[in-house]
Design an enzyme around this catalytic site. Structure first.
Site, PDB file in Angstrom:
ATOM      1  N   TYR A  32      42.889  15.859  70.299  1.00 56.11           N
ATOM      2  CA  TYR A  32      42.822  16.736  71.478  1.00 56.11           C
ATOM      3  C   TYR A  32      43.437  18.099  71.167  1.00 56.11           C
ATOM      4  O   TYR A  32      42.907  19.139  71.584  1.00 56.11           O
ATOM      5  CB  TYR A  32      43.546  16.109  72.670  1.00 56.11           C
ATOM      6  CG  TYR A  32      42.857  14.937  73.310  1.00 56.11           C
ATOM      7  CD1 TYR A  32      41.489  14.715  73.195  1.00 56.11           C
ATOM      8  CD2 TYR A  32      43.589  14.033  74.072  1.00 56.11           C
ATOM      9  CE1 TYR A  32      40.873  13.643  73.797  1.00 56.11           C
ATOM     10  CE2 TYR A  32      42.973  12.945  74.688  1.00 56.11           C
ATOM     11  CZ  TYR A  32      41.616  12.762  74.549  1.00 56.11           C
ATOM     12  OH  TYR A  32      41.004  11.699  75.152  1.00 56.11           O
TER      13      TYR A  32
ATOM     14  N   ASP B 133      32.812  23.968  55.693  1.00 59.02           N
ATOM     15  CA  ASP B 133      33.739  24.789  54.907  1.00 59.02           C
ATOM     16  C   ASP B 133      34.081  24.114  53.579  1.00 59.02           C
ATOM     17  O   ASP B 133      34.523  22.967  53.560  1.00 59.02           O
ATOM     18  CB  ASP B 133      35.005  25.013  55.726  1.00 59.02           C
ATOM     19  CG  ASP B 133      35.862  26.146  55.213  1.00 59.02           C
ATOM     20  OD1 ASP B 133      35.692  26.554  54.051  1.00 59.02           O
ATOM     21  OD2 ASP B 133      36.713  26.621  55.979  1.00 59.02           O
TER      22      ASP B 133
ATOM     23  N   HIS C  50      33.413  31.876  59.616  1.00 50.90           N
ATOM     24  CA  HIS C  50      33.955  30.953  58.618  1.00 50.90           C
ATOM     25  C   HIS C  50      35.322  30.444  59.065  1.00 50.90           C
ATOM     26  O   HIS C  50      36.198  31.217  59.398  1.00 50.90           O
ATOM     27  CB  HIS C  50      34.070  31.687  57.278  1.00 50.90           C
ATOM     28  CG  HIS C  50      34.668  30.877  56.195  1.00 50.90           C
ATOM     29  ND1 HIS C  50      35.453  31.423  55.223  1.00 50.90           N
ATOM     30  CD2 HIS C  50      34.599  29.547  55.916  1.00 50.90           C
ATOM     31  CE1 HIS C  50      35.837  30.481  54.383  1.00 50.90           C
ATOM     32  NE2 HIS C  50      35.331  29.334  54.796  1.00 50.90           N
TER      33      HIS C  50
END
Length: 149
Positions: free
Chosen positions: A112, A64, A22
């Protein structure tokens, strides 16, 4: 082949998804993304588009629900308000497979930086520019994994 497992998810990617917990992030990267120099383990998905890979991953991985943002795409350099076709497709896939989640645009170098902290990067051969997506894994509830008897 296994029943119930999306056919684009090979053994390495299945292992990666299974080991993620998670809050871990996974990057789905296009053909131009510098996957090899980011740091996280890279899983090759040659011959697969980023959108098809997103659909495959989201057929098994929840997003999530404990954080305000759970999916991100790279902004277009010089035109941050633009939404490339591939990114619009990502949003359709997320909405269909995961629910009411908004994909948040992120500036290239910030994207990035997020990718460097991901658990894994899936390097696709998506040739459309800006075909990059980061997904945060959610919780799998007990009723979703109870074995059939």
């Amino acid at each position: 082949m296994l029943k119930g497992i999306h056919p684009l998810l090979g053994p390495d990617l299945l292992h990666a998804l299974k080991t993620m917990g998670h809050g871990d992030d996974i990057v789905i990267a296009d053909a131009n993304f510098p996957a090899g120099s980011m740091g996280p383990p890279v899983i090759r998905a040659d011959g697969v588009s980023a959108t098809d890979m997103a659909a495959a991953i989201l057929s098994h991985m929840p997003l999530d629900t404990f954080v305000p943002e759970t999916a991100w795409r790279m902004e277009v350099v010089g035109d941050p308000g633009a939404v490339p076709e591939v990114c619009a497709e990502f949003q359709q896939i997320v909405s269909k497979r995961a629910g009411d989640f908004r994909i948040v645009p992120v500036e290239r170098f910030a994207f990035y930086a997020m990718a460097r902290k991901a658990a894994y990067i899936v390097a696709t051969t998506e040739f459309r520019l800006y075909g990059n997506l980061i997904l945060k894994k959610g919780v799998v509830h007990p009723h979703e994994v109870e074995p059939s008897r």
